[in-house]
Design a protein around this motif. Sequence first.
Motif, PDB file in Angstrom:
ATOM      1  N   ASP A   1      96.603 -16.291  -4.518  1.00  0.00           N
ATOM      2  CA  ASP A   1      96.444 -15.302  -3.453  1.00  0.00           C
ATOM      3  C   ASP A   1      95.405 -14.239  -3.824  1.00  0.00           C
ATOM      4  O   ASP A   1      94.980 -13.473  -2.969  1.00  0.00           O
ATOM      5  CB  ASP A   1      97.787 -14.637  -3.152  1.00  0.00           C
ATOM      6  CG  ASP A   1      97.804 -13.939  -1.808  1.00  0.00           C
ATOM      7  OD1 ASP A   1      97.313 -14.535  -0.833  1.00  0.00           O
ATOM      8  OD2 ASP A   1      98.278 -12.785  -1.735  1.00  0.00           O
ATOM      9  N   ASN A   2      94.993 -14.204  -5.110  1.00  0.00           N
ATOM     10  CA  ASN A   2      93.983 -13.247  -5.556  1.00  0.00           C
ATOM     11  C   ASN A   2      92.570 -13.824  -5.510  1.00  0.00           C
ATOM     12  O   ASN A   2      91.641 -13.202  -6.030  1.00  0.00           O
ATOM     13  CB  ASN A   2      94.284 -12.805  -6.998  1.00  0.00           C
ATOM     14  CG  ASN A   2      95.575 -12.030  -7.105  1.00  0.00           C
ATOM     15  OD1 ASN A   2      95.857 -11.176  -6.271  1.00  0.00           O
ATOM     16  ND2 ASN A   2      96.371 -12.327  -8.127  1.00  0.00           N
ATOM     17  N   THR A   3      92.404 -14.992  -4.900  1.00  0.00           N
ATOM     18  CA  THR A   3      91.091 -15.632  -4.848  1.00  0.00           C
ATOM     19  C   THR A   3      90.366 -15.280  -3.555  1.00  0.00           C
ATOM     20  O   THR A   3      90.956 -14.752  -2.603  1.00  0.00           O
ATOM     21  CB  THR A   3      91.236 -17.160  -4.934  1.00  0.00           C
ATOM     22  OG1 THR A   3      92.016 -17.616  -3.817  1.00  0.00           O
ATOM     23  CG2 THR A   3      91.935 -17.566  -6.236  1.00  0.00           C
ATOM     24  N   LEU A   4      89.076 -15.594  -3.537  1.00  0.00           N
ATOM     25  CA  LEU A   4      88.279 -15.374  -2.324  1.00  0.00           C
ATOM     26  C   LEU A   4      88.817 -16.215  -1.186  1.00  0.00           C
ATOM     27  O   LEU A   4      88.819 -15.767  -0.025  1.00  0.00           O
ATOM     28  CB  LEU A   4      86.815 -15.720  -2.606  1.00  0.00           C
ATOM     29  CG  LEU A   4      85.862 -15.656  -1.410  1.00  0.00           C
ATOM     30  CD1 LEU A   4      85.786 -14.249  -0.840  1.00  0.00           C
ATOM     31  CD2 LEU A   4      84.458 -16.157  -1.813  1.00  0.00           C
ATOM     32  N   TYR A   5      89.284 -17.423  -1.494  1.00  0.00           N
ATOM     33  CA  TYR A   5      89.802 -18.281  -0.438  1.00  0.00           C
ATOM     34  C   TYR A   5      90.930 -17.579   0.315  1.00  0.00           C
ATOM     35  O   TYR A   5      90.967 -17.590   1.554  1.00  0.00           O
ATOM     36  CB  TYR A   5      90.313 -19.604  -1.005  1.00  0.00           C
ATOM     37  CG  TYR A   5      90.886 -20.499   0.070  1.00  0.00           C
ATOM     38  CD1 TYR A   5      90.052 -21.294   0.846  1.00  0.00           C
ATOM     39  CD2 TYR A   5      92.248 -20.504   0.360  1.00  0.00           C
ATOM     40  CE1 TYR A   5      90.560 -22.084   1.864  1.00  0.00           C
ATOM     41  CE2 TYR A   5      92.764 -21.292   1.370  1.00  0.00           C
ATOM     42  CZ  TYR A   5      91.923 -22.075   2.117  1.00  0.00           C
ATOM     43  OH  TYR A   5      92.427 -22.855   3.133  1.00  0.00           O
ATOM     44  N   ALA A   6      91.840 -16.967  -0.419  1.00  0.00           N
ATOM     45  CA  ALA A   6      92.964 -16.291   0.218  1.00  0.00           C
ATOM     46  C   ALA A   6      92.492 -15.117   1.070  1.00  0.00           C
ATOM     47  O   ALA A   6      93.083 -14.805   2.107  1.00  0.00           O
ATOM     48  CB  ALA A   6      93.949 -15.804  -0.849  1.00  0.00           C
ATOM     49  N   THR A   7      91.396 -14.473   0.642  1.00  0.00           N
ATOM     50  CA  THR A   7      90.845 -13.359   1.418  1.00  0.00           C
ATOM     51  C   THR A   7      90.259 -13.852   2.733  1.00  0.00           C
ATOM     52  O   THR A   7      90.327 -13.167   3.757  1.00  0.00           O
ATOM     53  CB  THR A   7      89.746 -12.644   0.603  1.00  0.00           C
ATOM     54  OG1 THR A   7      90.314 -12.167  -0.620  1.00  0.00           O
ATOM     55  CG2 THR A   7      89.156 -11.474   1.382  1.00  0.00           C
TER      56      THR A   7
END
Length: 817
Positions: free
Chosen positions: A458-464
Amino acid sequence: MQPSSLSGLPAGVGEALEAEGVAELYPPQAAAVDAGVADGESLVAAVPTASGKTLIAELAMLSAVERGGKALYIVPLRALASEKKTEFERWEEFGVTVGVSTGNYESDGEWLATRDVIVATSEKVDSLIRNGAPWIDDLTCVVSDEVHLVDDPNRGPTLEVTLAKLRKVNPGLQTVALSATVGNADVIAEWLDAELVESDWRPIDLRMGVHFGNAIDFADGSKREVPVERGEDQTARLVADALDTEEDGQGGSSLVFVNSRRNAESSARKLTDVTGPRLTDDERDRLRELADEIRSGSDTDTASDLADAVEQGSAFHHAGLRSEDRASVEDAFRDRLIKCISATPTLAAGVNTPARRVIVRDWRRYDGEFGGMKPLDVLEVHQMCGRAGRPGLDPYGEAVLLANDADTKEELFERYLWADPEPVRSKLAAEPALRTHVLATVASGFASTRDGLLSFLDNTLYATQTDDEGRLAAVTDTVLDYLAVNDFVERDRDGGSEGLTATGIGHTVSRLYLDPMSAAEMIDGLRSVGRDADAASAGAEGTGEFVRTGDDGDEPGFGTYTRPGEEESVEREETEAPDDSGASPPEVTSLGLYHLVSRTPDMYELYLKSGDREEYTELCYERETEFLGDVPSEYEDVRFEDWLASLKTARLLEDWANEVDEDRITERYGVGPGDIRGKVDTAEWLLRAAETLARDVEGVDGDVVVAVREARKRIEYGVREELLDLAGVRNVGRKRARRLFEAGIETRADLREADKAVVLGALRGRERTAERILEHAGREDPSMDDVRPDKSASAAATAGSASDDDGDGQASLGDFR
């Protein structure tokens, strides 16, 4: 804003910057200081090439060191790592130590703990985290250069996950991301909890335009007449125009971007007619010396063609060149010796090679998935164009695309000149990317439950960026199933939260930096030796013919295949297919091991070209007993073609280990010297990993470990088995080892005892070379004073050498290790 007015830097740094000519900070640099980059604040700087991004990074790192911290600078390319290390070393006089680390994915880089600033690729940083490098916990600042490359489907996920891990390990970490001008820099800043400095300011003017007919029409409405006569080459005329337009007493250099290696080489050759006549006598002399260095470094046609072009002030640049030759070309271009480089887009990926004029000749590139020639992305073209204009050297820069008709001219304006770059998108939520990173996340202790794993992701760019919150979880569950089936991860479903634990072999795979699918392929192949041995002992009968069947053993229609015997149509280097008659267990051969590592996802296999399928199908059945694993049926078209492509790659490796000359390999497989080096380096790494796996997993015989080790060493040195001891002596290499062997010196011990005249004769009378080799072999008195070369030894060495037309005989990859 003057550098000397900045606070928080090591004493004297500001004054040193002013002494370098930085009287005032560029506007983006000043904006970064105002945003707190020298005070430990995180920042995303999305500004054009040559607008001072590196100084922004230096301000962040130097201020972090001054506060007692440690900084990490992440680069996308090894070549860029070396360039940046050299650049940062000028701060060592102010007490700032610098280190670089790019290779050996099994190391924890403990020595780097003594360095204040560390430069490394994202893959190396990822491996350091996996191997528990203790100094990672001490980082207070991390800089990610070219952060927009998180959009790259191959390398982007590694950068993305690495940044996420670093930020989790160090919650107060200052993160500085340097990016090209992209369509969604604000999203990257949101992901990294950073301030955004976004600007289109450049220190010199960049004019982008399209050449059509007899003029360049620029996007700002201006026009430059560059007439092209009937039959004259458009690119050549633009290069000549730049060279003939003097600013500050010098003509301008050009970068020509094309879409393939072959086109780069062809373009460079043609442009020698433009650059050659415009060289001074001094430039000709210096370029002749550089060309001689290139020829002495490699005996391939590629090196010869490059040297011929360089002598005339032109050059080509692509991934098929040796890294030494790429660096030489880049240095000579920066020194204005080489007037024009024809390059594939790799040159636009961050290496500092600006030019007065950039010519984007080819704006389409073949894409197999697209099914033809596909237009380049806007961001990629803008990166190329950004190489135009050298601060302090050129008053302006020009980037020119080429059109052959009015419609294409209009399309190029709309597609590239008036368009904004595409937004950067995470490529993490794809199974191949997640395989590696999920295992590493669990094995490194970043997550011990499924919920914890999803929380980390959830701390990745994908999650953003994602609107589909369930997709990442679904792909993650698929990956966990795969890892569990292959015994890399254990799943504990008791209780409320599913527990995750990396197995012993899972930890090993993570430390080795392998794709888990590569590891599974290798483990299965290594274990197959034992399975095949059991099958052989059950009484299998061997004949000159065999039946190929499907997976169920009785699929009809597969027929029989008779071995070709003596009528072999495939040229070999003294390598015969083993006799598979009788019921003895199969021998583990070098080809079998090379094929095993070549069919893993971590090896970029060679393409099968027209006519290759028939040749390698024949070779496949001819040497079928050597393969570690079952050959797929020809009716499984995709799998069988992949198998043959891996066989072609394995055969290249076998040729290398059989001492086939580098120029013959490049011709036989249609590759460049840099491709050979890449394949050999990757194979050596994978075989080293296979050796570790063979020792650690159950069901692999000890003899297999020995076979893997020998195959690895033969790849490392590029020699047959009898030369391994000699080739291991520093400065010997594959060709000198063969000459020494033919002169009767067969081992390291022989070097310590042999007649010096024989040694000198075998080494063609090169006294300093002979002294170094004897010293490294442990000879007490290596001096060659008053020693004359033995003529019979020289004759024997020459007669036994595979090739004797390469100068001092060291024109091969293995001799540069």
